[in-house]
Design an enzyme around this catalytic site. Structure first.
Site, PDB file in Angstrom:
ATOM      1  N   LYS A  21       0.729  -1.285  -0.336  1.00  0.00           N
ATOM      2  CA  LYS A  21      -0.022  -0.196  -0.079  1.00  0.00           C
ATOM      3  C   LYS A  21       0.556   1.562   0.423  1.00  0.00           C
ATOM      4  CE  LYS A  21      -1.582  -1.152   4.056  1.00  0.00           C
ATOM      5  NZ  LYS A  21      -2.114  -2.528   3.544  1.00  0.00           N
ATOM      6  N   ARG A  96      -9.668   1.840   9.222  1.00  0.00           N
ATOM      7  CA  ARG A  96      -9.363  -0.205   9.416  1.00  0.00           C
ATOM      8  C   ARG A  96     -10.286  -0.477  10.372  1.00  0.00           C
ATOM      9  NH1 ARG A  96      -3.951   0.282   9.583  1.00  0.00           N
ATOM     10  NH2 ARG A  96      -2.544  -0.514   9.805  1.00  0.00           N
ATOM     11  N   ARG A 130      12.255  -7.061   6.070  1.00  0.00           N
ATOM     12  CA  ARG A 130      12.624  -5.676   5.145  1.00  0.00           C
ATOM     13  C   ARG A 130      12.796  -4.585   6.288  1.00  0.00           C
ATOM     14  NH1 ARG A 130       6.083  -3.312   4.995  1.00  0.00           N
ATOM     15  NH2 ARG A 130       5.968  -3.000   7.720  1.00  0.00           N
ATOM     16  N   ARG A 163      11.397  -2.576  11.284  1.00  0.00           N
ATOM     17  CA  ARG A 163       9.981  -1.913  12.261  1.00  0.00           C
ATOM     18  C   ARG A 163       9.291  -2.509  13.402  1.00  0.00           C
ATOM     19  NH1 ARG A 163       5.146   0.011   8.771  1.00  0.00           N
ATOM     20  NH2 ARG A 163       4.115  -1.525  10.363  1.00  0.00           N
ATOM     21  N   ARG A 174      -0.692  -8.628  13.223  1.00  0.00           N
ATOM     22  CA  ARG A 174      -1.658  -7.832  12.281  1.00  0.00           C
ATOM     23  C   ARG A 174      -2.858  -8.057  10.815  1.00  0.00           C
ATOM     24  NH1 ARG A 174       3.853  -5.525  10.862  1.00  0.00           N
ATOM     25  NH2 ARG A 174       3.093  -4.590   9.305  1.00  0.00           N
TER      26      ARG A 174
HETATM   27  P1  ADP Z   1       0.410  -2.384   8.465  1.00  0.00           P
HETATM   28  O1  ADP Z   1      -0.932  -2.360   7.299  1.00  0.00           O
HETATM   29  O2  ADP Z   1       1.673  -2.835   7.859  1.00  0.00           O
HETATM   30  O3  ADP Z   1      -0.013  -3.401   9.689  1.00  0.00           O
HETATM   31  P2  ADP Z   1       0.679   0.639   9.118  1.00  0.00           P
HETATM   32  O4  ADP Z   1       1.577   1.384   9.464  1.00  0.00           O
HETATM   33  O5  ADP Z   1      -0.822   1.082   8.859  1.00  0.00           O
HETATM   34  O6  ADP Z   1       0.900  -0.739   9.091  1.00  0.00           O
HETATM   35  O7  ADP Z   1      -0.270   0.389  11.250  1.00  0.00           O
HETATM   36  C1  ADP Z   1       0.918   0.208  11.592  1.00  0.00           C
HETATM   37  C2  ADP Z   1      -0.429   0.146  13.304  1.00  0.00           C
HETATM   38  O8  ADP Z   1      -0.718   1.922  13.630  1.00  0.00           O
HETATM   39  C3  ADP Z   1      -1.255  -0.553  13.496  1.00  0.00           C
HETATM   40  O9  ADP Z   1      -0.936  -2.544  13.722  1.00  0.00           O
HETATM   41  C4  ADP Z   1      -2.062   0.160  14.189  1.00  0.00           C
HETATM   42  O10 ADP Z   1      -1.587  -0.452  15.742  1.00  0.00           O
HETATM   43  C5  ADP Z   1      -1.701   1.492  13.699  1.00  0.00           C
HETATM   44  N1  ADP Z   1      -2.806   1.484  12.961  1.00  0.00           N
HETATM   45  C6  ADP Z   1      -2.524   2.443  12.272  1.00  0.00           C
HETATM   46  N2  ADP Z   1      -3.832   2.822  11.322  1.00  0.00           N
HETATM   47  C7  ADP Z   1      -4.832   2.831  11.888  1.00  0.00           C
HETATM   48  C8  ADP Z   1      -5.869   2.462  12.290  1.00  0.00           C
HETATM   49  N3  ADP Z   1      -6.593   3.510  10.789  1.00  0.00           N
HETATM   50  N4  ADP Z   1      -6.271   2.949  13.608  1.00  0.00           N
HETATM   51  C9  ADP Z   1      -5.826   2.364  14.334  1.00  0.00           C
HETATM   52  N5  ADP Z   1      -4.767   1.868  14.910  1.00  0.00           N
HETATM   53  C10 ADP Z   1      -3.906   2.185  13.738  1.00  0.00           C
END
Ligand code: ADP
Length: 227
Positions: A21, A96, A130, A163, A174
């Site tokens: 993404k 999400r 990564r 990360r 996740r």
């Molecule tokens: P990925 O999609 O690779 O798991 P992201 O960088 O999008 O990683 O998100 C990392 C973390 O940030 C998530 O696991 C969550 O804890 C938090 N997070 C991100 N976006 C949201 C959201 N829209 N609502 C709640 N928590 C979020």
């Protein structure tokens, strides 16, 4: 690709962690002039700066869990309102949950939702191999050496690290959050006729080409959207 003269497009990108993404959102900047809004990146920057929001969400982000709903939803929608209410953007990681989708649809409903589809196996493989720039979050994959090909970020010179949530246990969590919380959001947009699915197992360049052609088709085929 040259920037196109198009009205501001609001796109929401969906896909498992590791689907690409972020990579595709960055490509959309160049191709369509869309800002890349990553909720994960916004939250990680709040954590680095030690803000009140950052302190409240830190433990959730480290564990790969959904944090306090109201707080995060207000923060991300507030961010769109302040910085991007009149321009086009690609949302990455938001909405999400169904609650977040309902709130977003009430304020800034997406014009198009794109699901970048990969298997769980591919997600785990990509995330386990990564590195990410700690400053600008550009992603680097690893070769046979297990290390990225460059010592520091090509874009900003920042340090490259794994990360903290790219560990096997957190990756599994996740993926579970994705199945339980994000899949219903994807169904919501499919039912609204806004969802297009793209095969994310292809190379980033080919996936990007498919995305660009879906967007171009949406722009040319939908007069209501252009109005
Ligand atoms: P990925 O999609 O690779 O798991 P992201 O960088 O999008 O990683 O998100 C990392 C973390 O940030 C998530 O696991 C969550 O804890 C938090 N997070 C991100 N976006 C949201 C959201 N829209 N609502 C709640 N928590 C979020």
């Amino acid at each position: 690709m040259a920037s196109l003269n198009i009205p501001p497009l609001r796109i929401a990108l969906f896909g498992k962690p590791g689907a690409g993404k972020g990579t595709q959102a960055e490509a959309l900047k160049g191709a369509f002039g869309l800002a890349h809004l990553s909720s994960g990146e916004i939250l990680r920057s709040e954590i680095r700066e030690g803000t009140l929001l950052g302190r409240k969400v830190e433990q959730y982000v480290l564990r790969g869990e959904i944090g306090p709903e109201d707080l995060i939803t207000e923060a991300i929608i507030g961010y769109i309102e302040r910085k991007h209410s009149s321009g086009g953007y690609a949302l990455d990681g938001f909405p999400r949950t169904l609650y977040q989708a309902e709130e977003l649809d009430g304020r800034f409903p997406p014009d198009l939702c794109l699901l970048i589809d990969i298997s769980d196996e591919e997600a785990v493989k990509r995330l386990s191999g990564r590195y990410t720039c700690v400053s600008c979050e550009k992603i680097y994959s690893t070769g046979a050496s297990g290390k990225p090909a460059v010592p520091s970020c090509e874009r900003c010179g920042g340090e490259l690290r794994r990360r903290e949530d790219d560990t096997p246990e957190v990756i599994r969590r996740r993926l579970r959050v994705y199945m339980e919380q994000v899949v219903p959001v994807i169904s919501r947009y499919r039912e609204k006729g806004l969802l297009e699915t793209i095969d994310g197992a292809l190379s980033p360049r080919l996936t990007g080409k498919k995305i660009a052609s879906v967007i171009a088709g949406k722009i040319s085929g939908n007069r209501g959207f252009l109005a």
